[in-house]
Design a protein around this motif. Sequence first.
Motif, PDB file in Angstrom:
ATOM      1  N   ALA A 165      38.275  36.130  41.832  1.00  0.00           N
ATOM      2  CA  ALA A 165      39.183  37.222  42.172  1.00  0.00           C
ATOM      3  C   ALA A 165      40.004  36.934  43.420  1.00  0.00           C
ATOM      4  CB  ALA A 165      38.393  38.519  42.352  1.00  0.00           C
ATOM      5  N   ALA A 166      39.539  35.999  44.244  1.00  0.00           N
ATOM      6  CA  ALA A 166      40.273  35.633  45.458  1.00  0.00           C
ATOM      7  C   ALA A 166      41.379  34.612  45.178  1.00  0.00           C
ATOM      8  CB  ALA A 166      39.308  35.075  46.503  1.00  0.00           C
ATOM      9  N   ARG A 167      41.447  34.107  43.964  1.00  0.00           N
ATOM     10  CA  ARG A 167      42.473  33.117  43.626  1.00  0.00           C
ATOM     11  C   ARG A 167      43.799  33.825  43.332  1.00  0.00           C
ATOM     12  NH1 ARG A 167      40.482  27.838  42.125  1.00  0.00           N
ATOM     13  NH2 ARG A 167      38.205  27.756  42.057  1.00  0.00           N
ATOM     14  N   PRO A 168      44.903  33.238  43.714  1.00  0.00           N
ATOM     15  CA  PRO A 168      46.214  33.878  43.512  1.00  0.00           C
ATOM     16  C   PRO A 168      46.495  34.167  42.041  1.00  0.00           C
ATOM     17  CG  PRO A 168      46.405  31.988  44.983  1.00  0.00           C
ATOM     18  CD  PRO A 168      45.023  31.950  44.417  1.00  0.00           C
ATOM     19  N   GLY A 169      46.876  35.406  41.757  1.00  0.00           N
ATOM     20  CA  GLY A 169      47.282  35.783  40.407  1.00  0.00           C
ATOM     21  C   GLY A 169      46.166  36.052  39.435  1.00  0.00           C
ATOM     22  N   VAL A 170      44.903  35.993  39.878  1.00  0.00           N
ATOM     23  CA  VAL A 170      43.753  36.156  38.979  1.00  0.00           C
ATOM     24  C   VAL A 170      43.030  37.461  39.295  1.00  0.00           C
ATOM     25  CG1 VAL A 170      41.557  35.172  38.210  1.00  0.00           C
ATOM     26  CG2 VAL A 170      43.473  33.654  38.809  1.00  0.00           C
ATOM     27  N   THR A 171      42.738  38.248  38.273  1.00  0.00           N
ATOM     28  CA  THR A 171      41.826  39.378  38.416  1.00  0.00           C
ATOM     29  C   THR A 171      40.529  39.006  37.719  1.00  0.00           C
ATOM     30  OG1 THR A 171      42.669  40.446  36.411  1.00  0.00           O
ATOM     31  CG2 THR A 171      43.697  41.059  38.515  1.00  0.00           C
ATOM     32  N   ALA A 172      39.425  39.632  38.122  1.00  0.00           N
ATOM     33  CA  ALA A 172      38.124  39.219  37.598  1.00  0.00           C
ATOM     34  C   ALA A 172      37.154  40.393  37.570  1.00  0.00           C
ATOM     35  CB  ALA A 172      37.548  38.080  38.432  1.00  0.00           C
ATOM     36  N   THR A 173      36.252  40.357  36.580  1.00  0.00           N
ATOM     37  CA  THR A 173      35.271  41.414  36.370  1.00  0.00           C
ATOM     38  C   THR A 173      33.952  40.792  35.944  1.00  0.00           C
ATOM     39  OG1 THR A 173      37.038  42.857  35.531  1.00  0.00           O
ATOM     40  CG2 THR A 173      34.765  43.528  35.086  1.00  0.00           C
ATOM     41  N   VAL A 174      32.846  41.356  36.423  1.00  0.00           N
ATOM     42  CA  VAL A 174      31.528  40.967  35.916  1.00  0.00           C
ATOM     43  C   VAL A 174      31.381  41.519  34.503  1.00  0.00           C
ATOM     44  CG1 VAL A 174      29.040  41.221  36.191  1.00  0.00           C
ATOM     45  CG2 VAL A 174      30.493  40.888  38.208  1.00  0.00           C
ATOM     46  N   GLY A 175      30.958  40.673  33.576  1.00  0.00           N
ATOM     47  CA  GLY A 175      30.815  41.130  32.202  1.00  0.00           C
ATOM     48  C   GLY A 175      30.102  40.119  31.333  1.00  0.00           C
ATOM     49  N   ASP A 176      29.830  40.535  30.093  1.00  0.00           N
ATOM     50  CA  ASP A 176      29.067  39.760  29.127  1.00  0.00           C
ATOM     51  C   ASP A 176      29.967  39.408  27.953  1.00  0.00           C
ATOM     52  OD1 ASP A 176      27.287  39.047  26.932  1.00  0.00           O
ATOM     53  OD2 ASP A 176      25.665  40.009  28.034  1.00  0.00           O
ATOM     54  N   ALA A 177      29.934  38.156  27.520  1.00  0.00           N
ATOM     55  CA  ALA A 177      30.777  37.709  26.408  1.00  0.00           C
ATOM     56  C   ALA A 177      30.481  38.455  25.122  1.00  0.00           C
ATOM     57  CB  ALA A 177      30.592  36.204  26.185  1.00  0.00           C
ATOM     58  N   ARG A 178      29.272  39.007  25.005  1.00  0.00           N
ATOM     59  CA  ARG A 178      28.890  39.714  23.776  1.00  0.00           C
ATOM     60  C   ARG A 178      29.346  41.163  23.756  1.00  0.00           C
ATOM     61  NH1 ARG A 178      22.799  37.971  24.820  1.00  0.00           N
ATOM     62  NH2 ARG A 178      23.643  38.483  26.889  1.00  0.00           N
ATOM     63  N   ALA A 179      29.848  41.665  24.875  1.00  0.00           N
ATOM     64  CA  ALA A 179      30.322  43.049  24.963  1.00  0.00           C
ATOM     65  C   ALA A 179      31.432  43.082  26.010  1.00  0.00           C
ATOM     66  CB  ALA A 179      29.189  43.998  25.321  1.00  0.00           C
ATOM     67  N   LEU A 180      32.590  42.596  25.660  1.00  0.00           N
ATOM     68  CA  LEU A 180      33.662  42.394  26.628  1.00  0.00           C
ATOM     69  C   LEU A 180      34.244  43.721  27.122  1.00  0.00           C
ATOM     70  CD1 LEU A 180      35.562  39.427  24.945  1.00  0.00           C
ATOM     71  CD2 LEU A 180      34.150  39.343  27.014  1.00  0.00           C
TER      72      LEU A 180
END
Length: 265
Positions: A81-96
């Motif tokens: 999330a600290a990278r330019p232009g990137v948003t990020a969330t904690v999550g599971d690939a099986r329930a996006l």
Amino acid sequence: MLSSEILEYYRQGGERERLAAGAGRLEFLRTWDVLTRVLPAAPATVLDVGGATGVYAEPLARAGYRVHLVDPVPEHVAEAAARPGVTATVGDARALPAADHSADAVLLLGPLYHLLARDDRVAAWREAARVVRPGGVVVGATISRFTSLFDGFVKDYFSDPRFRPLVERALVDGVHHNADAGRTWFTSAYFHRPEDLADELTQAGLVVRRQVAVEGPLWMTGPRLTEILASRQLTDLLLEMLRRIEDEPSLLGASSHLLTVAVPR
């Protein structure tokens, strides 16, 4: 989400530098090369599932893509999330945590080999199929069934008698079960045979367009690979040659990683 063993493995921080040198660097360069040819044009929306610290997300954002990263490791998400232009969330690939048909492309470059049960892998593919828009693309990375066997000789892991049982089981059922994440060896994972992937994707509502060997057998060349990657000219030649044979069926199992490119049915 992740087992405590796998979570602890990634909390050691190895993803920060893994793709920066040697076989990891080849993996990055080849994966990026494939992505530039199969992703829709920017400014498409990319959901980077299992994207770790954002090693692919940042250059995608720099190239003009709208990138959101989902990862089960909180430390990875904070760094991404600290990278330019990137948003990020904690999550599971099986329930996006994403709406239906909300992305032009879904990347599964991390989660599939940490889902040891087939039903869990199909669930991850199915979630990608739900989230991607009609006409979009899903790209998933998997590890070859034979990787731990090759790695055992490349890195002399067989000198430890505890390593061979891990290889023996992986050859039988694909499960590389390493209960001790503190060892040098890779944490628990599932290793695919190339021909087994089509059934998983079909069950998930996806159609395979291409299977691509990422590194081919050249990831096993050790110090020579480091020398090649230190030369811009040799690196360009290496990438050109690997591109020519990337979907050669007889070489898929010798590659450490495979990329499967799929579209919604």
